[in-house]
Design a protein around this motif. Sequence first.
Motif, PDB file in Angstrom:
ATOM      1  N   LEU A  44       8.460  -1.878 -21.802  1.00  0.00           N
ATOM      2  CA  LEU A  44       8.363  -2.727 -20.579  1.00  0.00           C
ATOM      3  C   LEU A  44       8.283  -4.309 -20.928  1.00  0.00           C
ATOM      4  O   LEU A  44       8.816  -5.250 -20.386  1.00  0.00           O
ATOM      5  N   ALA A  45       7.527  -4.407 -22.170  1.00  0.00           N
ATOM      6  CA  ALA A  45       7.496  -5.847 -22.629  1.00  0.00           C
ATOM      7  C   ALA A  45       8.628  -6.287 -23.055  1.00  0.00           C
ATOM      8  O   ALA A  45       9.331  -7.398 -22.846  1.00  0.00           O
ATOM      9  N   PHE A  46       9.589  -5.405 -23.860  1.00  0.00           N
ATOM     10  CA  PHE A  46      11.018  -5.927 -24.170  1.00  0.00           C
ATOM     11  C   PHE A  46      11.928  -5.883 -22.900  1.00  0.00           C
ATOM     12  O   PHE A  46      12.538  -6.988 -22.862  1.00  0.00           O
ATOM     13  N   ALA A  47      11.858  -5.287 -22.095  1.00  0.00           N
ATOM     14  CA  ALA A  47      12.570  -5.466 -20.635  1.00  0.00           C
ATOM     15  C   ALA A  47      12.177  -6.784 -19.982  1.00  0.00           C
ATOM     16  O   ALA A  47      13.202  -7.332 -19.525  1.00  0.00           O
ATOM     17  N   ALA A  48      10.938  -6.953 -19.869  1.00  0.00           N
ATOM     18  CA  ALA A  48      10.517  -8.287 -19.291  1.00  0.00           C
ATOM     19  C   ALA A  48      11.040  -9.512 -20.126  1.00  0.00           C
ATOM     20  O   ALA A  48      11.687 -10.503 -19.560  1.00  0.00           O
ATOM     21  N   PHE A  49      11.151  -9.560 -21.335  1.00  0.00           N
ATOM     22  CA  PHE A  49      11.669 -10.335 -22.220  1.00  0.00           C
ATOM     23  C   PHE A  49      13.168 -10.633 -21.905  1.00  0.00           C
ATOM     24  O   PHE A  49      13.776 -11.578 -21.952  1.00  0.00           O
ATOM     25  N   ALA A  50      13.754  -9.333 -22.149  1.00  0.00           N
ATOM     26  CA  ALA A  50      15.308  -9.398 -21.872  1.00  0.00           C
ATOM     27  C   ALA A  50      15.634  -9.908 -20.501  1.00  0.00           C
ATOM     28  O   ALA A  50      16.985 -10.206 -20.340  1.00  0.00           O
ATOM     29  N   SER A  51      14.966  -9.509 -19.425  1.00  0.00           N
ATOM     30  CA  SER A  51      15.362  -9.648 -17.995  1.00  0.00           C
ATOM     31  C   SER A  51      14.086 -10.388 -17.258  1.00  0.00           C
ATOM     32  O   SER A  51      13.496  -9.672 -16.524  1.00  0.00           O
ATOM     33  N   PRO A  52      14.039 -11.551 -17.848  1.00  0.00           N
ATOM     34  CA  PRO A  52      12.652 -12.171 -17.280  1.00  0.00           C
ATOM     35  C   PRO A  52      12.705 -12.592 -15.781  1.00  0.00           C
ATOM     36  O   PRO A  52      11.525 -12.812 -15.032  1.00  0.00           O
ATOM     37  N   GLU A  53      13.812 -12.606 -15.027  1.00  0.00           N
ATOM     38  CA  GLU A  53      13.829 -12.632 -13.801  1.00  0.00           C
ATOM     39  C   GLU A  53      13.451 -11.273 -12.771  1.00  0.00           C
ATOM     40  O   GLU A  53      13.683 -11.303 -11.575  1.00  0.00           O
ATOM     41  N   ASP A  54      13.738 -10.217 -13.636  1.00  0.00           N
ATOM     42  CA  ASP A  54      13.491  -8.837 -12.677  1.00  0.00           C
ATOM     43  C   ASP A  54      12.161  -8.617 -12.469  1.00  0.00           C
ATOM     44  O   ASP A  54      11.397  -8.319 -13.083  1.00  0.00           O
ATOM     45  N   ASP A  55      11.846  -8.424 -11.020  1.00  0.00           N
ATOM     46  CA  ASP A  55      10.577  -8.574 -10.394  1.00  0.00           C
ATOM     47  C   ASP A  55      10.084  -7.087 -10.534  1.00  0.00           C
ATOM     48  O   ASP A  55       8.876  -6.874 -10.816  1.00  0.00           O
ATOM     49  N   LYS A  56      11.021  -6.090 -10.631  1.00  0.00           N
ATOM     50  CA  LYS A  56      10.665  -4.717 -10.723  1.00  0.00           C
ATOM     51  C   LYS A  56      10.036  -4.392 -11.968  1.00  0.00           C
ATOM     52  O   LYS A  56       9.004  -3.929 -12.351  1.00  0.00           O
ATOM     53  N   ILE A  57      10.536  -4.963 -12.838  1.00  0.00           N
ATOM     54  CA  ILE A  57      10.167  -4.753 -14.572  1.00  0.00           C
ATOM     55  C   ILE A  57       8.831  -5.562 -14.456  1.00  0.00           C
ATOM     56  O   ILE A  57       7.839  -4.964 -15.072  1.00  0.00           O
TER      57      ILE A  57
END
Length: 111
Positions: A44-57
């Motif tokens: 999830l840390a990677f996902a938040a880095f890769a998609s910083p605008e994604d609120d669900k992440i």
Amino acid sequence: MFVAGCGNFNWGTGEQMFSAFQKIGKLPPQTKVYCGHEYTLRNLAFAAFASPEDDKIKERLKWAEGRRKAGKPTVPSTIKDEWETNLFLQAKGPSEITKVRKDKDVWGQSH
């Protein structure tokens, strides 16, 4: 599949991983996803880095941090949760899933 992530391809290909994820993704949304490792926070840390605008992440990362801080697991997940937060499951084709895997590998070298 791991919660919010994907293992290394090792001897497989992006085509094979994409095909496997497409099969898994067709399961009913409430299907539980059990995996053998607790990699959720890192995924999830990677996902938040890769998609910083994604609120669900962002929400799921905060949830996972709380679970782990309390000594609780983040497994199982559900197919619904994976569709919402797993960048590998969201990939539109073999080249995209391969790119996400490579991006995570590069990101992982510095995090």
